[in-house]
Design an enzyme around this catalytic site. Structure first.
Site, PDB file in Angstrom:
ATOM      1  CG  LEU A 165      -7.791   5.779  54.271  1.00 42.14           C
ATOM      2  CD1 LEU A 165      -8.760   6.008  55.437  1.00 42.14           C
ATOM      3  CD2 LEU A 165      -6.450   6.449  54.563  1.00 42.14           C
ATOM      4  CG  ASP A 166      -3.339   0.388  54.876  1.00 43.92           C
ATOM      5  OD1 ASP A 166      -3.767  -0.222  55.872  1.00 43.92           O
ATOM      6  OD2 ASP A 166      -2.525   1.322  54.945  1.00 43.92           O
ATOM      7  CB  ALA A 167      -7.595  -3.627  54.696  1.00 42.85           C
ATOM      8  CB  THR A 186      -5.101   2.880  57.338  1.00 41.36           C
ATOM      9  OG1 THR A 186      -3.732   2.460  57.325  1.00 41.36           O
ATOM     10  CG2 THR A 186      -5.166   4.355  57.708  1.00 41.36           C
TER      11      THR A 186
END
Length: 245
Positions: free
Chosen positions: A109-111, A113
């Site tokens: 998950l991107d930072a 999210t």
């Protein structure tokens, strides 16, 4: 199936896995609800090697190795999806510092999210969950900018062309609609980098906040940010079955 001369009685293995008393487990075996290495077993005297046998009950795989663990983590915003970050940014290992296992994350998950991320030391499970051929569905809830038109769901299901190829969702639901923002739920099974954000941005609705709420049969539920819980029992069996284990 050729049962090993040495081993543990099957009903004892089942009881040790938390499926009830030995008598209840004998009933499971007699009813033909238990398979060992792909074959249904009805004989109560069957012995198995719990370190090697693949056992299913009602089609769900049992994890019999106490050293193998799978966790659900609610990844907070600002934490990077790496166990250790070489730039000193917040990383996943800080959230599971109390665990003795050497864990690795399934997907990313991107930072910015938040939400459900799976951690495990089961290499085969992790490989299958991450492999696109198994098409494990993932559910996201997003607060987006703008008022969402009714036709957006059909447009997203048909697919939108991105710079690395078309992307589409399996399901799309409007949960809340405000004058200048909306909350939507999307289900998709691919995992390209920042795919949900890029897809909604291309549709004209930039994401303000994004949370992953489900991976396959595993729900985020009420897990607080930064917390973990062990996935076991029927839930783990359903997760393993979703990728053919």
């Amino acid at each position: 199936m050729s049962a090993p001369a040495e081993g543990v009685r099957l009903q004892k293995v089942l009881a040790g896995a938390g499926l009830g008393s030995r008598r209840a487990c004998e009933d499971l075996i007699s009813a033909g609800r238990v398979s060992v290495d792909g074959e249904v077993v009805r004989e109560l005297g069957t012995r198995v090697d719990p370190t090697a046998a693949v056992i299913h009950v009602d089609g769900l795989r049992l994890q019999l190795d106490p050293g193998v663990v799978t966790l659900a983590l609610n990844k907070p915003r600002g934490v990077h999806s790496t166990m250790h970050d070489d730039r000193g940014r917040p990383a996943l290992a800080e959230l599971v510092a109390d665990r003795p296992e050497r864990l690795f994350h399934v997907g990313r998950l991107d930072a910015d999210t938040e939400g459900l991320l799976l951690l495990t030391n089961d290499g085969e499970l992790a490989h299958r969950l991450a492999h696109p051929s198994y098409e494990v569905p993932k559910t996201y809830v997003a607060r987006v900018t703008g008022r969402v038109a009714r036709g957006l769901g059909r447009r997203l299901k048909d697919g939108i062309e991105l710079d690395d190829g078309p992307a589409r969702v399996d399901r799309f639901t409007i949960l809340e609609q405000g004058p200048d923002s909306a909350v939507v739920e999307l289900v998709l099974h691919e995992g390209r980098n920042r795919i949900v954000r890029r897809l909604l941005d291309a549709a004209g609705h930039p994401v303000q906040r994004l949370t992953r709420t489900r991976v396959g049969p595993v729900l985020l539920g009420q897990l607080r940010p930064g917390a973990t819980r062990v996935i076991d029992g029927e839930e783990l069996g359903r997760l393993m079955s979703s990728v053919g284990l």
